[in-house]
Enzyme design. Sequence first.
Site, PDB file in Angstrom:
ATOM      1  CG  HIS A 179      80.931  19.669 -19.433  1.00  0.00           C
ATOM      2  ND1 HIS A 179      80.046  19.696 -20.367  1.00  0.00           N
ATOM      3  CD2 HIS A 179      80.133  20.253 -18.110  1.00  0.00           C
ATOM      4  CE1 HIS A 179      78.923  20.523 -20.141  1.00  0.00           C
ATOM      5  NE2 HIS A 179      78.895  20.869 -18.997  1.00  0.00           N
TER       6      HIS A 179
ATOM      7  CE  LYS B 132      71.105  24.105 -18.621  1.00  0.00           C
ATOM      8  NZ  LYS B 132      72.434  23.994 -18.548  1.00  0.00           N
TER       9      LYS B 132
ATOM     10  CB  SER C 223      75.972  22.820 -23.235  1.00  0.00           C
ATOM     11  OG  SER C 223      76.927  22.075 -22.550  1.00  0.00           O
TER      12      SER C 223
ATOM     13  NE  ARG D 286      80.295  28.163 -17.114  1.00  0.00           N
ATOM     14  CZ  ARG D 286      79.102  28.400 -18.155  1.00  0.00           C
ATOM     15  NH1 ARG D 286      79.238  28.214 -19.240  1.00  0.00           N
ATOM     16  NH2 ARG D 286      78.186  28.511 -17.277  1.00  0.00           N
TER      17      ARG D 286
HETATM   18  N1  COA Z   1      83.539  24.599 -18.449  1.00  0.00           N
HETATM   19  C1  COA Z   1      82.743  25.095 -19.421  1.00  0.00           C
HETATM   20  N2  COA Z   1      81.312  25.049 -19.325  1.00  0.00           N
HETATM   21  C2  COA Z   1      80.588  24.746 -18.128  1.00  0.00           C
HETATM   22  C3  COA Z   1      81.793  24.319 -17.207  1.00  0.00           C
HETATM   23  C4  COA Z   1      82.933  24.301 -17.200  1.00  0.00           C
HETATM   24  N3  COA Z   1      83.867  24.187 -16.389  1.00  0.00           N
HETATM   25  N4  COA Z   1      80.733  24.148 -16.124  1.00  0.00           N
HETATM   26  C5  COA Z   1      79.459  24.184 -16.578  1.00  0.00           C
HETATM   27  N5  COA Z   1      79.402  24.623 -17.856  1.00  0.00           N
HETATM   28  C6  COA Z   1      78.347  25.051 -18.668  1.00  0.00           C
HETATM   29  C7  COA Z   1      77.803  23.911 -19.315  1.00  0.00           C
HETATM   30  O1  COA Z   1      78.257  23.765 -20.683  1.00  0.00           O
HETATM   31  C8  COA Z   1      76.364  24.304 -19.238  1.00  0.00           C
HETATM   32  O2  COA Z   1      76.022  25.403 -20.189  1.00  0.00           O
HETATM   33  P1  COA Z   1      74.395  25.825 -20.612  1.00  0.00           P
HETATM   34  O3  COA Z   1      73.809  26.532 -19.405  1.00  0.00           O
HETATM   35  O4  COA Z   1      74.774  26.709 -22.036  1.00  0.00           O
HETATM   36  O5  COA Z   1      73.675  24.459 -21.116  1.00  0.00           O
HETATM   37  C9  COA Z   1      76.152  25.195 -17.970  1.00  0.00           C
HETATM   38  O6  COA Z   1      77.313  25.411 -17.709  1.00  0.00           O
HETATM   39  C10 COA Z   1      75.865  24.324 -16.744  1.00  0.00           C
HETATM   40  O7  COA Z   1      75.393  22.933 -17.120  1.00  0.00           O
HETATM   41  P2  COA Z   1      75.869  21.436 -16.587  1.00  0.00           P
HETATM   42  O8  COA Z   1      77.086  21.541 -15.988  1.00  0.00           O
HETATM   43  O9  COA Z   1      75.422  20.596 -17.721  1.00  0.00           O
HETATM   44  O10 COA Z   1      74.731  21.720 -15.473  1.00  0.00           O
HETATM   45  P3  COA Z   1      73.158  22.119 -15.362  1.00  0.00           P
HETATM   46  O11 COA Z   1      73.194  23.352 -14.616  1.00  0.00           O
HETATM   47  O12 COA Z   1      72.402  21.645 -16.624  1.00  0.00           O
HETATM   48  O13 COA Z   1      72.799  20.728 -14.498  1.00  0.00           O
HETATM   49  C11 COA Z   1      71.648  19.617 -12.583  1.00  0.00           C
HETATM   50  C12 COA Z   1      71.945  20.965 -13.517  1.00  0.00           C
HETATM   51  C13 COA Z   1      71.495  18.524 -13.653  1.00  0.00           C
HETATM   52  C14 COA Z   1      72.949  19.230 -11.812  1.00  0.00           C
HETATM   53  C15 COA Z   1      70.196  19.988 -11.961  1.00  0.00           C
HETATM   54  O14 COA Z   1      69.429  20.443 -12.740  1.00  0.00           O
HETATM   55  C16 COA Z   1      69.916  18.804 -11.139  1.00  0.00           C
HETATM   56  O15 COA Z   1      70.405  18.496 -10.029  1.00  0.00           O
HETATM   57  N6  COA Z   1      68.755  18.254 -11.653  1.00  0.00           N
HETATM   58  C17 COA Z   1      68.081  16.999 -11.117  1.00  0.00           C
HETATM   59  C18 COA Z   1      66.887  17.476 -10.055  1.00  0.00           C
HETATM   60  C19 COA Z   1      67.318  18.062  -8.743  1.00  0.00           C
HETATM   61  O16 COA Z   1      67.732  17.421  -8.132  1.00  0.00           O
HETATM   62  N7  COA Z   1      67.009  19.328  -8.708  1.00  0.00           N
HETATM   63  C20 COA Z   1      67.113  20.022  -7.532  1.00  0.00           C
HETATM   64  C21 COA Z   1      68.443  20.647  -7.514  1.00  0.00           C
HETATM   65  S1  COA Z   1      68.674  22.095  -6.224  1.00  0.00           S
END
Ligand code: COA
Length: 168
Positions: free
Chosen positions: A19, A43, A135, A97
Amino acid sequence: MTNRIGIYPGTFDPITTGHLDIIRRSLRVVDQLIIGVALDTTKHPIFDVNLRADLVRQDVADMLLEDSERVAVIPFSGLLINFAREHNAKLLIRGLRAVSDYEYEFQMACMNTTLDSSIETVFLTASEGTHFISSRFVKQIARLGGDVGKMVSLNVARHLEAYFEAER
Ligand code: COA
């Protein structure tokens, strides 16, 4: 002069060096970066939203000494698109990724565009050395007493250790 505001949203449970790589590089694309820490996520985070946001703030402060005033860390609930509108942001930034991320990210970008076509999603590919980090795996390794020092900051590693120590 334009002030390009971007949002980097995520669950950040916890923030990883992957991140941080995306955050650092996002500052080449936007003038102001808002890191949106989501309350509503599918999650089941181990850390509450305020602690997740504090851990992001501390890592960002440690990383970006001269750029830190361009970054704000804000928890949000509800739809990401509404959060972006509230802050006048026209760009959503996501890290990619591997091919496996693509389908989920593509779908999310399309859903967000359907909700508001004036807000674009921009993808940054993860830098070498961060492709494998997630994560979920960081938590799994920490839970089993493994060393996560290359994947998260020392501060985050300490919080993970304390969390799983208390759980045992
Ligand atoms: N390098 C390493 N790891 C990375 C990375 C990078 N560049 N980019 C992402 N990751 C990993 C994270 O560690 C995480 O791992 P995990 O799945 O094992 O937990 C995963 O990739 C993605 O997580 P994160 O970046 O925290 O995003 P998310 O997918 O959890 O977030 C939201 C999603 C919050 C953006 C989405 O749920 C959201 O928009 N929620 C609000 C409600 C909404 O509007 N919903 C409609 C959406 S269409």
